[in-house]
Design a protein around this motif. Structure first.
Motif, PDB file in Angstrom:
ATOM      1  N   TYR A   1     -35.797  -6.239 -10.921  1.00 62.55           N
ATOM      2  CA  TYR A   1     -34.940  -6.513 -12.080  1.00 62.55           C
ATOM      3  C   TYR A   1     -35.278  -7.831 -12.768  1.00 62.55           C
ATOM      4  O   TYR A   1     -34.762  -8.134 -13.836  1.00 62.55           O
ATOM      5  CB  TYR A   1     -33.467  -6.491 -11.664  1.00 62.55           C
ATOM      6  CG  TYR A   1     -33.114  -5.237 -10.906  1.00 62.55           C
ATOM      7  CD1 TYR A   1     -33.157  -3.987 -11.522  1.00 62.55           C
ATOM      8  CD2 TYR A   1     -32.770  -5.295  -9.560  1.00 62.55           C
ATOM      9  CE1 TYR A   1     -32.874  -2.831 -10.825  1.00 62.55           C
ATOM     10  CE2 TYR A   1     -32.475  -4.135  -8.849  1.00 62.55           C
ATOM     11  CZ  TYR A   1     -32.531  -2.911  -9.487  1.00 62.55           C
ATOM     12  OH  TYR A   1     -32.240  -1.771  -8.790  1.00 62.55           O
TER      13      TYR A   1
ATOM     14  N   THR B   1     -26.660   4.475 -19.730  1.00 58.89           N
ATOM     15  CA  THR B   1     -27.742   3.491 -19.814  1.00 58.89           C
ATOM     16  C   THR B   1     -29.082   4.054 -20.267  1.00 58.89           C
ATOM     17  O   THR B   1     -29.997   3.293 -20.541  1.00 58.89           O
ATOM     18  CB  THR B   1     -27.982   2.829 -18.440  1.00 58.89           C
ATOM     19  OG1 THR B   1     -28.571   3.785 -17.542  1.00 58.89           O
ATOM     20  CG2 THR B   1     -26.689   2.305 -17.837  1.00 58.89           C
TER      21      THR B   1
ATOM     22  N   ARG C   1     -26.259  -2.203 -14.999  1.00 59.04           N
ATOM     23  CA  ARG C   1     -26.719  -2.486 -16.351  1.00 59.04           C
ATOM     24  C   ARG C   1     -25.604  -3.162 -17.136  1.00 59.04           C
ATOM     25  O   ARG C   1     -24.439  -2.789 -17.010  1.00 59.04           O
ATOM     26  CB  ARG C   1     -27.159  -1.193 -17.057  1.00 59.04           C
ATOM     27  CG  ARG C   1     -28.366  -0.536 -16.393  1.00 59.04           C
ATOM     28  CD  ARG C   1     -29.568  -1.494 -16.440  1.00 59.04           C
ATOM     29  NE  ARG C   1     -30.647  -1.066 -15.577  1.00 59.04           N
ATOM     30  CZ  ARG C   1     -31.752  -0.504 -16.019  1.00 59.04           C
ATOM     31  NH1 ARG C   1     -31.929  -0.266 -17.296  1.00 59.04           N
ATOM     32  NH2 ARG C   1     -32.693  -0.171 -15.157  1.00 59.04           N
TER      33      ARG C   1
ATOM     34  N   LEU D   1     -31.748  -5.938 -19.600  1.00 59.39           N
ATOM     35  CA  LEU D   1     -30.707  -4.907 -19.553  1.00 59.39           C
ATOM     36  C   LEU D   1     -29.959  -4.907 -18.217  1.00 59.39           C
ATOM     37  O   LEU D   1     -28.880  -4.341 -18.106  1.00 59.39           O
ATOM     38  CB  LEU D   1     -31.318  -3.521 -19.784  1.00 59.39           C
ATOM     39  CG  LEU D   1     -32.116  -3.352 -21.077  1.00 59.39           C
ATOM     40  CD1 LEU D   1     -32.735  -1.966 -21.135  1.00 59.39           C
ATOM     41  CD2 LEU D   1     -31.247  -3.622 -22.294  1.00 59.39           C
ATOM     42  N   ALA D   2     -30.566  -5.532 -17.210  1.00 55.67           N
ATOM     43  CA  ALA D   2     -30.003  -5.529 -15.854  1.00 55.67           C
ATOM     44  C   ALA D   2     -29.154  -6.782 -15.624  1.00 55.67           C
ATOM     45  O   ALA D   2     -29.438  -7.846 -16.174  1.00 55.67           O
ATOM     46  CB  ALA D   2     -31.124  -5.474 -14.824  1.00 55.67           C
TER      47      ALA D   2
END
Length: 155
Positions: free
Chosen positions: A139, A32, A115, A144-145
């Motif tokens: 988040y 990630t 991720r 991306l999360a």
């Protein structure tokens, strides 16, 4: 699952715990671009509302780990989930242990974040009954999360 996997709560500051988390950070960095270190504070798992677990084989070698910390009333967060490459059943055993601990501590649900690019993790949690939820906490707004929740059975 291998029946020779031993699970027990341990100190996250112990040598094996630190080694496992270092391996996890290296793996996450490769997948990630972020080690995830900033999202975990060992102090969150001390006390009656959290724990840190280490999985070991019959010889006592550390195979994996995971942490549980209080997030909000009724909800615990799973952190630092890791199973050494080449092991089988370790991740599932650690996750089940953390879910059982959360239930015993009185939580109604467990949440976690991973991720999207970490397809193995996303598939792992979805296969174990975790449902996607809106991103929470730090988040929120991070594309991306991906966040997950599992409702625990009511006793």
């Amino acid at each position: 699952m291998h029946t020779d996997i031993q699970l027990q709560t341990e100190d996250p500051a112990a040598r094996d715990s630190l080694l496992l988390m270092e391996e996890l950070s290296t793996a996450l960095e490769a997948i990630t671009g972020d080690s995830g270190n900033a999202s975990f504070d060992a102090n969150d798992v001390y006390g009656p509302a959290g724990c840190f677990v280490v999985a070991r084989d019959a010889s006592g070698h550390a195979l994996g780990c995971g942490a549980l910390r209080p997030l909000e009333p009724g909800v615990a967060e799973i952190k630092r989930m890791y199973a050494r490459h080449g092991t089988s059943g370790v991740g599932s055993a650690v996750l089940r242990f953390l879910e059982d601990e959360a239930l015993a501590m009185g939580y109604q649900a467990v949440w976690l974040e991973t991720r999207l690019v970490n397809r193995r993790a996303v598939d792992f949690y979805e296969a174990r009954g975790y449902q996607r939820i809106a991103n929470y906490g730090k988040y929120i707004g991070n594309p991306l999360a991906v966040c997950f929740e599992k409702q625990l059975p009511t006793p």
